[in-house]
Design a protein around this motif. Structure first.
Motif, short mmCIF file in Angstrom:
data_model
loop_
_atom_site.label_atom_id
_atom_site.label_comp_id
_atom_site.label_asym_id
_atom_site.label_seq_id
_atom_site.Cartn_x
_atom_site.Cartn_y
_atom_site.Cartn_z
N PRO A 82 45.75 30.28 53.30
CA PRO A 82 44.49 29.57 53.49
C PRO A 82 43.57 29.75 52.29
N GLY A 83 42.56 28.88 52.20
CA GLY A 83 41.58 28.98 51.14
C GLY A 83 40.57 30.08 51.42
N PRO A 84 39.62 30.27 50.50
CA PRO A 84 38.61 31.32 50.68
C PRO A 84 37.65 30.98 51.82
N PRO A 85 36.90 31.96 52.30
CA PRO A 85 35.91 31.70 53.35
C PRO A 85 34.95 30.58 52.95
N ASP A 89 40.01 24.72 54.27
CA ASP A 89 41.20 25.29 54.93
C ASP A 89 41.13 26.81 54.94
N GLU A 90 39.94 27.32 55.30
CA GLU A 90 39.79 28.77 55.37
C GLU A 90 40.69 29.37 56.45
N THR A 91 41.12 28.54 57.38
CA THR A 91 42.16 28.89 58.35
C THR A 91 43.18 27.76 58.35
N ILE A 92 44.45 28.12 58.40
CA ILE A 92 45.50 27.10 58.48
C ILE A 92 46.27 27.28 59.78
N LEU A 93 46.10 26.34 60.68
CA LEU A 93 46.97 26.21 61.85
C LEU A 93 47.88 25.03 61.55
N TYR A 94 49.09 25.30 61.18
CA TYR A 94 49.95 24.32 60.51
C TYR A 94 49.98 22.97 61.21
N TYR A 95 50.56 22.89 62.40
CA TYR A 95 50.64 21.65 63.17
C TYR A 95 51.01 20.46 62.28
N GLY A 96 51.85 20.65 61.28
CA GLY A 96 52.05 19.64 60.27
C GLY A 96 53.49 19.26 60.03
#
Length: 539
Positions: A82-85, A89-96
């Motif tokens: 994930p990216g920085p705060p 995309d500071e959190t990645i819940l894939y679903y992809g």
């Protein structure tokens, strides 16, 4: 689960894009324009090769002294962090989804951001679809697309998708055969609108995978959470988690399939494909929620032409029904028509959630499957993520030896079983042990230019496979059976079979079957993982 309502996200889309975006678009279009026929395998395989997995009893329905085994994936690790705060995309819940086009892997994933909430599976308030690329499926880059403004800047990898109430489930299909260039990429997702904030089944189209247009016919179905999508024999299929009470009066998650001819008009009801939940009936079940063995978000699908491999979420609810105590492993299912699925080994965890690297301690382990699986060299790659949006989020990768998600293993019967049945049990045991075999479903040879390859292990000086050719009535075909059977005595992912008359199956014997015999002093060491046949089709 009930999806919480969400206000509009603080980002802006732009009808034009900068030079970087134009470069990314040109690259993607050039890849699509030079796409070889085999690269379309994720949507609608054009190759005539069929795959007979050893762990699929529909491919090898006739068996003696062999049993099906599956193998958990190995070396799980995070490959896209994930990216920085404060980032999109500071959190990645894939679903992809991951799709290989030419020599490039393309990933669409859900970037999640906003206030952190103690709500399992919905920890971040907002969702955007993001894009990443890779040359090997392992090392990923987030290109600067310059398409969408986020916090005052377009320096990000967010795709242009005007869907203000997007939710986390989304599956992408690459469909190069669509005559309309604007619909070459297709998206099935869960989202709402200002008029109808409830998250329901919606679809969108794109010429390049970067610029998306929601269908004017949205919504196209009820509230479902989808993980998989494929095109099979001219129809589109979405694998999803059902509307909770659509099929039985018990509130549980089931795997269902929706079907469409044009990707906008879908079957008004889903076909139940896997349902591990209990048959609980009666007036006292109204408070039951989230507490059973269930199927979470259907299955991510890998279309191999004649067979579809699915990775599905194995929801294990806590007896209290508290979703904070839910665990989710990932299991394996197979289908030959994209509607009816079966588990080769019921309840087997092909990707266990336990002790995933960099996952939070003291939290029930739970995973989320993704769409897309690929063979790269001698490995099979699959991408997934944690289900919860707390510490340890990101897209993960797990691998198997190529197409060796499982296999057929011979076994020797116990002596005492036969000694109690037949006075000559030991001789009977020896004779039967030498008959470890599997016989395939019927094949139609469509071309004289055909070939057979085998994926097998455990072979050597004392263990070998012999492959006979039988007609549809199980009669040996002269020149291809018995002493003239093809012999494989060395491990290989794709060893070509050869009979005395050559490497091609006969075209004059009508429909055929393949019989694989496990032989040798240590014949029980052999493992049959898959058989590949070109110039043929499954009857």
């Amino acid at each position: 689960m009930t999806t919480p309502s969400r206000p509009s996200a603080p980002l802006k889309t732009s009808p034009r894009f900068n030079t970087l975006a134009a470069s990314a678009l040109a690259l993607l279009l050039s890849l699509a324009g030079s796409l070889p026929a085999r690269a379309a395998s994720t949507s609608s395989p054009a190759s005539e090769e069929i795959v007979l997995f050893g762990f699929d009893n529909r491919s090898f329905p006739f068996q003696n002294h062999v049993e099906t085994h599956l193998y958990p994936g190995v070396r799980p690790r995070i490959v896209l962090r994930p990216g920085p705060p404060g980032s999109h995309d500071e959190t990645i819940l894939y679903y992809g989804t991951v799709i290989r086009i030419g020599d490039t892997f393309h990933m669409w994933y859900n970037g999640n951001y906003g206030p952190f909430r103690p709500l399992n599976g919905f920890e971040r308030k907002y969702t955007v679809i993001c894009y990443a690329t890779s040359k090997d499926g392992i090392n990923w880059e987030k290109p600067n697309l310059g398409l969408v403004e986020f916090n005052g800047s377009k320096d990000n990898n967010i795709v242009d998708f005007p869907e203000p109430l997007l939710w986390s489930t989304a599956a992408v299909l690459y469909d190069p055969e669509d005559p309309d260039p604007a619909r070459r990429f297709k998206l099935a997702y869960e989202g709402g609108s200002e008029e109808n904030p409830n998250n329901v089944f919606r679809v969108a189209f794109s010429p390049d995978g970067l610029h998306w247009t929601p269908s004017p016919k949205n919504p196209v179905g009820p509230m479902v959470e989808m993980a998989g999508i494929t095109k099979h024999r001219g129809l589109y299929y979405v694998s999803a988690q059902n509307p909770f009470l659509a099929h039985r009066p018990v509130f549980t998650r089931r795997m269902v399939t929706y079907v469409s001819k044009d990707f906008e008009t879908w079957s008004s009801s889903g076909a139940v494909t896997i349902d591990p939940g209990p048959d609980v009936r009666g007036p006292s079940t109204e408070d039951d929620r989230h507490q059973y063995s269930e199927i979470h978000c259907g299955a991510g699908l890998w279309n191999r032409g004649n067979v579809i491999v699915g990775i599905h979420g194995m929801w294990q609810g806590h007896p209290t029904g508290d979703r904070r105590l839910t665990s989710i492993d990932l299991g394996l299912v197979l289908s030959h028509d994209a509607i009816h699925f079966h588990e080769p080994v019921p309840g087997f965890r092909i990707i266990p959630a336990r002790e995933q690297p960099e996952s939070p301690i003291g939290v029930y382990p739970a995973l989320m499957q993704g769409q897309g699986m690929e063979n790269v060299g001698d490995e099979t790659l699959y991408w997934y993520s944690l289900w919860r949006g707390n510490y340890g989020s990101g897209v993960r990768l797990i691998t198997w030896a190529r197409d060796r998600l499982g296999g057929l293993h011979p076994f020797r019967p116990r002596d005492h079983v036969y000694n109690t049945v037949n006075p000559q049990g030991r001789d009977m045991h020896h004779a039967l042990a030498m008959q470890a075999e599997a016989i395939s479903t019927t094949l139609d040879v469509t071309s004289a230019d055909n070939a057979v390859f085998i994926n097998a292990s455990g072979l050597g000086q004392y263990s070998e496979l012999r492959v006979d050719v039988l007609d549809e009535g199980f009669h040996p075909v002269p020149g291809f059976s018995g002493d003239q059977a093809a012999v494989v005595n060395a491990d290989g992912f794709r060893s070509q079979l050869e009979w005395p008359g050559g490497t091609a199956l006969p075209t004059s014997a009508g429909p055929l079957r393949l019989r694989v015999r496990f032989e040798g002093v240590r014949g029980e060491d052999g493992r049959l993982h898959a058989v590949y046949v070109t110039g043929a089709k499954v009857r």
